[in-house]
Scaffold this active site. Structure first.
Site, PDB file in Angstrom:
ATOM      1  N   TYR A 109       0.873  -1.167   0.000  1.00  0.00           N
ATOM      2  CA  TYR A 109       0.000   0.000   0.000  1.00  0.00           C
ATOM      3  C   TYR A 109       0.903   1.207   0.000  1.00  0.00           C
ATOM      4  O   TYR A 109       1.652   1.426   0.942  1.00  0.00           O
ATOM      5  CB  TYR A 109      -0.890  -0.015   1.241  1.00  0.00           C
ATOM      6  N   TRP A 111       2.502   4.940  -2.424  1.00  0.00           N
ATOM      7  CA  TRP A 111       2.458   5.955  -3.473  1.00  0.00           C
ATOM      8  C   TRP A 111       3.812   6.032  -4.183  1.00  0.00           C
ATOM      9  O   TRP A 111       4.294   7.124  -4.470  1.00  0.00           O
ATOM     10  CB  TRP A 111       2.153   7.312  -2.852  1.00  0.00           C
TER      11      TRP A 111
END
Length: 765
Positions: A109, A111
């Site tokens: 999880y 970015w």
């Protein structure tokens, strides 16, 4: 110097290396409001924390897999790529053979990159699916509570979070904007996948030019741009639901609610009204009741309710309000309040969620599917709500509730993380450190020595987006951007695809994972397939060669400004919602049937456990708000120039009201210790009057730098509680926490997270 195009989650840009090898960055020429976060990019290539070669924790290398409390405390040994991949492939085989694929947790999880092919989560999940599957996570830390509760209220989460009223519609029609949590401009520069043209700052300026009335309901004045002459209601944190209920009570008591709308488009209002008037619990949720909780005067509450009823009113709730205990309630109460006004579906009226939480909320860019890499199908059906990772690792076999179902935590033996940093976004980091000691093996792909990499066993260095080819585009982005390679990879870094392809070859699944393509061939294939699909719809897209040479492609805008709510208002029978009743469920019989006392079947005031009873509040009298930083995206590029310039005494800045600082003998620029019974951190004091007394604000994202239970750098998640919002959503509650703050006496410990851990190039101690 040749500038080449690329993009990031905070904006498109061009970049190149000057004659001294320094990265120079220029914003996209069409961007009307480039993000200041572009100033962090030059450090990405020169950060001393870049991982130069594959590294293995000494204890794992010498003693083999197994739970180990020394994880995060030992040095690392550099090894060759062949040795690292051989060891990892053997460990994957062992875990699968001994415990099954369910024992592998594919975290990822994060970015890591705006690129759609080199998307770390997609790459890793595709690989693990080809290997037989893995235990996955569901929802997000950002809005995981809302994602679960919204379908029960209005039948969908996506149409609320992604497809609400556009900013031009709000600017043109809204007379009163009631902003719970404000519209923090710092957040609108960011969207997953990138933003080529940042429109939202311009729309906020137009609100100011039109003199649209704005009610800012937040403990922080900075949650709305200063140029907007808003009326500020400095509410006590975590009491927004109480204010909403009192506003609703005033509407009902004064006969200002829209009974026609409630009868035609909603279900359960009468039961909700009984709750407002205290028919069953004896507590009338009126303005006087809410005033004692919120710190806002009863007269102001009544006045605001009346202005909402006599103006075209748009109610917006930031995601921050649902990242708390009982975070479902402010979202649900705001929808009930908007329904009582009867303006849902009217231009500039109704409700929204996430305006100011993400750059795509209310944006006018096209809602367009861009090329992406398929992850395949996961044969393992086991999952956890994403914020429950520590619970899972610490309590295998324990049963828990989630959205009306009973589930069991699996026994995870191998954690595989790529492109993310749970030691940034998770709560109670000292508890997470204990949890990370439980698996047999932790594997991390990372460009930098983050806290997650330092708590791993096998660390594989990856390239940054500047060091590979890709294409990127975000939700509501106006362009698909060609991401050219700007610089050569650092040290021995490889991209995630190359790493996983090497593993796949060793595990006999190379063809299934790569389909025989190189990374460049995948880009051409994904783009070509997308181009053909659009050609079938009559949309012209240039060839890949033309796209690559041009540096991007402007996406066609096929969107109208008509939303689900306009259609629903026009005909609630033909356009019924995906709820059991087909209407807005002010009371949900389904949620009520779950029997959760922490999330009943209607909007309700539930006192946070964190400050119930008063005992903790007496010991820790300040409410700390741990919100998103304005100097970086989460913890990314914390070593960058923009992020570093905002540090105070070399540490993250904590904002304090001068009254609170004065009572504690704290001056501007002091190093302070922020603490509670979970942990402590050091920060630099920054005194200001634009926050409510009794409130402190310390943004997330300072790289975790532990010295025992103390973070010397200023990460607030050593203080936050690792508890769920409720049994319904199991969402994250990291936004608020009770603390005390004191001036740090003596010489503070030095910061060590700005340099790599101890790394050996031989196996000898």
């Amino acid at each position: 110097m040749r500038l080449r195009p690329s993009t990031s989650h905070w904006g498109a840009f061009s970049a190149g290396l000057d004659e001294n090898g320094h990265l120079q960055v220029a914003a996209h020429p069409e961007d009307p409001a480039p993000s200041p976060l572009l100033g962090n990019l030059p450090s990405a290539l020169t950060d001393p924390n870049r991982i130069a070669a594959p590294a293995i924790r000494r204890g794992w290398l010498e003693r083999g897999p197994g739970p180990d409390p020394k994880r995060g405390h030992e040095d690392f040994v550099e090894v060759s790529w062949d040795e690292a991949l051989d060891l990892l492939s053997a460990e994957l085989r062992r875990v699968r053979a001994d415990h099954g694929n369910e024992a592998i947790y594919g975290g990822s999880y994060g970015w890591a990159s705006a690129g759609r092919f080199h998307h770390a989560q997609s790459q890793l999940h595709r690989f693990l699916n080809a290997f037989g599957g893995f235990t996955s996570s569901r929802n997000t830390y950002s809005n995981g509570t809302s994602s679960v509760v919204l379908p029960h209220i209005v039948g969908t989460a996506n149409d609320v979070l992604r497809n609400g009223s556009s900013w031009p519609t709000i600017v043109a029609n809204t007379e009163l904007l009631v902003a719970f949590g404000g519209v923090p401009e710092k957040n609108v520069f960011v969207t997953p996948g990138g933003v080529t043209r940042h429109h939202t700052p311009g729309f906020l300026a137009q609100l100011a030019d039109r003199d649209v009335e704005v009610a800012l309901i937040s403990p922080l004045r900075a949650d709305l741009p200063q140029r907007l002459a808003a009326r500020w209601y400095p509410i006590r944190p975590a009491t927004d639901t109480a204010l909403m209920l009192a506003l609703a009570h005033t509407l009902a008591a004064e006969g200002l609610h829209d009974r026609h709308f409630l009868d035609r488009y909603c279900t359960g209002y009468d039961a909700f009204e009984r709750y407002l008037f205290g028919a069953d619990d004896g507590t009338v949720k009126d303005a006087a009741w809410a005033s004692a909780l919120t710190g806002i005067s009863g007269a102001d509450i009544v006045d605001l309710a009346k202005r909402m009823a006599t103006h075209r009113t748009f109610i917006t709730v930031t995601w921050s309000l649902q990242r708390i205990e009982h975070g479902e309630q402010p979202v649900w109460a705001a929808i009930a309040l908007a329904a009582m006004l009867g303006q849902i579906g009217l231009p500039g009226g109704g409700f929204g969620h996430g305006y100011g939480s993400m750059g795509d909320s209310g944006d006018i860019g096209p809602n367009f599917q861009v090329p992406y890499l398929s992850q395949g199908i996961n044969p393992v059906k086991q999952f956890i709500p994403v914020a429950r990772i520590a619970d899972m690792l610490l309590n295998p076999g324990t049963r828990y509730q989630y959205d009306g179902t009973e589930r069991t935590y699996p026994d995870i033996r191998l954690v595989y993380w790529a492109g993310g940093n749970p030691f940034h976004h998770h709560q109670d980091l000292n508890r997470l450190r204990n949890a990370f000691a439980r698996p047999d093996t932790v594997v991390v792909h990372e460009p930098f020595w983050t806290a997650t990499a330092r708590h791993a066993d096998i660390v594989l260095p990856t390239t940054t987006a500047l060091e590979r080819e890709d294409f990127g585009s975000g939700r509501r982005d106006t362009h698909l951007v060609a991401m050219h390679r700007i610089a050569e990879p650092c040290g021995q870094a490889r991209d995630d695809y190359a790493i996983l392809a090497g593993l796949a070859a060793r595990l006999g699944i190379e063809e299934r994972f790569t389909e025989g393509r190189t990374a460049r061939e995948w880009l051409e294939h994904l783009y070509g397939t997308w181009r053909q699909r659009l050609a079938g719809k009559g949309i012209f897209v240039p060839s890949f060669e033309e796209f690559w040479e041009e540096g991007g492609f402007r996406l066609p805008n096929m969107e109208t400004d008509r939303t689900l709510w306009a259609d629903f208002r026009a005909d609630p029978i033909a356009n019924r919602l995906a709820t059991p009743s087909g209407r807005i469920e002010i009371v949900s019989e389904k949620v009520a049937s779950f029997g959760y006392d922490d999330c009943p079947g209607h909007p309700a005031w539930l006192e946070p456990v964190e400050w119930s009873g008063g005992e903790r509040a007496a010991r820790f009298p300040l409410v700390l708000i741990a919100n998103q930083p304005h100097t970086r995206l989460h913890g990314q590029l914390d070593g960058g120039a923009v992020s570093q310039a905002a540090k105070v005494a070399g540490r993250e800045a904590v904002r304090l009201h001068p009254d609170d600082a004065g009572r504690r003998g704290i001056s501007d620029g002091d190093v302070v210790r922020i603490f509670n019974d979970r942990g402590a951190c050091l920060a630099g004091a920054l005194l200001c009057t634009d926050l409510r007394p009794g409130v402190a604000q310390l943004p997330t994202g300072a790289w975790f730098d532990p010295a025992g239970s103390l973070c010397v750098h200023g990460n607030p998640n050593v203080l936050t509680a690792d508890v769920p919002s409720s049994r319904l959503s199991q969402g994250c509650t990291g936004q608020h926490v009770l603390v005390e703050i004191e001036r740090f006496a003596g010489e503070p410990p030095g910061i060590v997270v700005n340099r790599p851990p101890v790394i050996s190039r031989t196996r000898e101690v």
